[in-house]
Design a protein around this motif. Structure first.
Motif, mmCIF file in Angstrom:
data_model
loop_
_atom_site.group_PDB
_atom_site.id
_atom_site.type_symbol
_atom_site.label_atom_id
_atom_site.label_comp_id
_atom_site.label_asym_id
_atom_site.label_seq_id
_atom_site.Cartn_x
_atom_site.Cartn_y
_atom_site.Cartn_z
ATOM 1 N N SER A 195 49.006 28.348 43.721
ATOM 2 C CA SER A 195 50.304 27.149 43.981
ATOM 3 C C SER A 195 50.652 26.926 42.740
ATOM 4 C CB SER A 195 49.325 26.196 45.033
ATOM 5 O OG SER A 195 48.695 25.367 43.466
ATOM 6 N N ALA A 196 49.694 26.942 41.074
ATOM 7 C CA ALA A 196 50.920 26.583 40.372
ATOM 8 C C ALA A 196 51.808 27.677 39.843
ATOM 9 C CB ALA A 196 49.745 25.976 39.535
ATOM 10 N N GLY A 197 51.614 28.626 40.526
ATOM 11 C CA GLY A 197 52.684 29.702 39.399
ATOM 12 C C GLY A 197 51.828 30.747 38.921
ATOM 13 N N ARG A 198 49.966 29.948 38.883
ATOM 14 C CA ARG A 198 49.694 31.039 37.393
ATOM 15 C C ARG A 198 48.809 32.568 38.384
ATOM 16 N NH1 ARG A 198 50.928 29.997 32.489
ATOM 17 N NH2 ARG A 198 48.967 31.143 32.277
ATOM 18 N N ALA A 199 49.120 33.422 39.007
ATOM 19 C CA ALA A 199 48.873 34.803 39.416
ATOM 20 C C ALA A 199 47.941 35.188 38.845
ATOM 21 C CB ALA A 199 49.619 35.240 40.283
ATOM 22 N N ASP A 200 48.624 35.386 37.760
ATOM 23 C CA ASP A 200 47.991 36.161 36.882
ATOM 24 C C ASP A 200 46.613 35.608 35.966
ATOM 25 O OD1 ASP A 200 49.053 33.950 35.090
ATOM 26 O OD2 ASP A 200 49.673 35.214 33.350
ATOM 27 N N ILE A 201 46.683 34.578 35.925
ATOM 28 C CA ILE A 201 45.173 34.122 35.342
ATOM 29 C C ILE A 201 43.749 34.131 36.466
ATOM 30 C CG2 ILE A 201 44.547 32.025 34.976
ATOM 31 C CD1 ILE A 201 46.158 33.313 32.613
ATOM 32 N N ALA A 202 44.693 33.396 37.954
ATOM 33 C CA ALA A 202 43.630 33.550 39.010
ATOM 34 C C ALA A 202 43.508 34.992 39.205
ATOM 35 C CB ALA A 202 44.384 33.599 40.048
ATOM 36 N N MET A 203 43.694 36.418 39.072
ATOM 37 C CA MET A 203 43.196 37.371 39.224
ATOM 38 C C MET A 203 42.065 37.535 37.703
ATOM 39 S SD MET A 203 43.225 40.307 40.592
ATOM 40 C CE MET A 203 44.821 40.209 41.542
ATOM 41 N N VAL A 204 42.718 37.054 37.029
ATOM 42 C CA VAL A 204 41.867 36.982 36.055
ATOM 43 C C VAL A 204 40.320 36.751 36.108
ATOM 44 C CG1 VAL A 204 40.787 36.522 33.254
ATOM 45 C CG2 VAL A 204 43.391 37.424 33.972
ATOM 46 N N CYS A 205 40.602 35.263 36.878
ATOM 47 C CA CYS A 205 39.208 33.559 37.213
ATOM 48 C C CYS A 205 38.910 34.995 38.181
ATOM 49 C CB CYS A 205 39.617 33.364 37.578
ATOM 50 S SG CYS A 205 38.355 32.118 38.473
ATOM 51 N N ASN A 206 39.423 35.429 39.386
ATOM 52 C CA ASN A 206 38.423 36.861 40.548
ATOM 53 C C ASN A 206 37.636 37.742 39.720
ATOM 54 O OD1 ASN A 206 39.576 35.132 42.456
ATOM 55 N ND2 ASN A 206 41.619 36.079 42.940
ATOM 56 N N ILE A 207 38.612 38.659 39.088
ATOM 57 C CA ILE A 207 37.752 39.756 38.295
ATOM 58 C C ILE A 207 36.790 38.908 37.963
ATOM 59 C CG2 ILE A 207 38.701 41.965 36.872
ATOM 60 C CD1 ILE A 207 40.398 42.210 36.952
ATOM 61 N N GLY A 208 36.116 37.834 36.895
ATOM 62 C CA GLY A 208 35.352 37.093 35.902
ATOM 63 C C GLY A 208 33.983 36.665 37.161
ATOM 64 N N GLY A 209 34.441 36.177 37.999
ATOM 65 C CA GLY A 209 33.769 36.074 39.139
ATOM 66 C C GLY A 209 32.666 36.369 39.998
ATOM 67 N N LEU A 210 33.450 38.259 39.988
ATOM 68 C CA LEU A 210 33.116 39.268 40.653
ATOM 69 C C LEU A 210 32.384 40.352 39.834
ATOM 70 C CD1 LEU A 210 33.011 41.429 42.765
ATOM 71 C CD2 LEU A 210 34.974 42.611 41.656
ATOM 72 N N ARG B 58 33.183 30.338 46.803
ATOM 73 C CA ARG B 58 33.822 29.096 47.164
ATOM 74 C C ARG B 58 34.526 28.874 45.825
ATOM 75 N NH1 ARG B 58 31.240 25.679 52.263
ATOM 76 N NH2 ARG B 58 30.284 27.121 53.343
ATOM 77 N N VAL B 59 33.586 28.442 44.710
ATOM 78 C CA VAL B 59 34.759 27.843 43.442
ATOM 79 C C VAL B 59 36.052 28.987 43.385
ATOM 80 C CG1 VAL B 59 34.836 27.259 41.261
ATOM 81 C CG2 VAL B 59 32.955 26.562 43.422
ATOM 82 N N LEU B 60 35.481 30.000 43.822
ATOM 83 C CA LEU B 60 36.452 30.778 42.938
ATOM 84 C C LEU B 60 37.728 30.865 44.161
ATOM 85 C CD1 LEU B 60 34.753 34.117 42.495
ATOM 86 C CD2 LEU B 60 36.206 33.256 40.146
ATOM 87 N N ALA B 61 37.190 31.140 45.704
ATOM 88 C CA ALA B 61 38.308 30.515 45.753
ATOM 89 C C ALA B 61 39.628 29.503 46.460
ATOM 90 C CB ALA B 61 38.236 30.119 47.796
ATOM 91 N N VAL B 62 38.705 28.285 45.973
ATOM 92 C CA VAL B 62 39.820 27.028 45.321
ATOM 93 C C VAL B 62 39.837 27.445 44.128
ATOM 94 C CG1 VAL B 62 39.654 24.578 44.806
ATOM 95 C CG2 VAL B 62 38.018 25.626 46.686
ATOM 96 N N SER B 63 39.651 27.802 43.136
ATOM 97 C CA SER B 63 40.256 27.852 42.097
ATOM 98 C C SER B 63 41.712 28.982 42.161
ATOM 99 C CB SER B 63 39.316 28.787 40.675
ATOM 100 O OG SER B 63 39.059 29.770 41.264
ATOM 101 N N ASN B 64 41.359 29.388 42.753
ATOM 102 C CA ASN B 64 42.228 31.003 43.644
ATOM 103 C C ASN B 64 44.100 30.232 43.799
ATOM 104 O OD1 ASN B 64 43.688 33.313 43.734
ATOM 105 N ND2 ASN B 64 42.619 34.124 45.153
ATOM 106 N N THR B 65 43.077 29.669 44.632
ATOM 107 C CA THR B 65 44.362 28.830 45.639
ATOM 108 C C THR B 65 45.003 27.875 44.181
ATOM 109 O OG1 THR B 65 42.776 28.343 47.530
ATOM 110 C CG2 THR B 65 44.712 27.134 47.762
ATOM 111 N N VAL B 66 44.786 27.118 43.703
ATOM 112 C CA VAL B 66 45.352 26.146 43.359
ATOM 113 C C VAL B 66 46.032 26.955 41.297
ATOM 114 C CG1 VAL B 66 44.537 24.200 41.214
ATOM 115 C CG2 VAL B 66 43.324 24.043 42.652
ATOM 116 N N LEU B 67 45.678 27.930 41.538
ATOM 117 C CA LEU B 67 46.145 28.407 40.831
ATOM 118 C C LEU B 67 47.178 29.084 40.715
ATOM 119 C CD1 LEU B 67 43.398 29.872 38.226
ATOM 120 C CD2 LEU B 67 44.579 28.217 37.480
#
Length: 66
Positions: free
Chosen positions: A25-40, A14-23
């Protein structure tokens, strides 16, 4: 595996889903991907600990070789 472990993994999701959506929408898709990989990786480490405990319990229940 305990129910607590499943709840922790669900909370990470859930935390990753929210952070992915926020990042994204802020135009930081690269940071969102790194965050998702870290959560995985974090979730996999938690699951591997549970699987290790499971195998230890099975070895204690069925002592085949010594």
């Amino acid at each position: 595996m305990s129910v607590e472990l499943m709840f922790r993994i669900a909370a990470i999701g859930r935390v990753l889903a929210v952070s992915n959506t926020v990042l994204k929408s802020a135009g930081r898709a690269d940071i969102a991907m790194v965050c998702n990989i870290g959560g995985l990786v974090l979730a996999l480490v938690m699951v591997l600990g549970g699987v290790s405990d499971l195998f230890t319990t099975i070895k204690a229940l069925f002592p085949l070789y010594g």
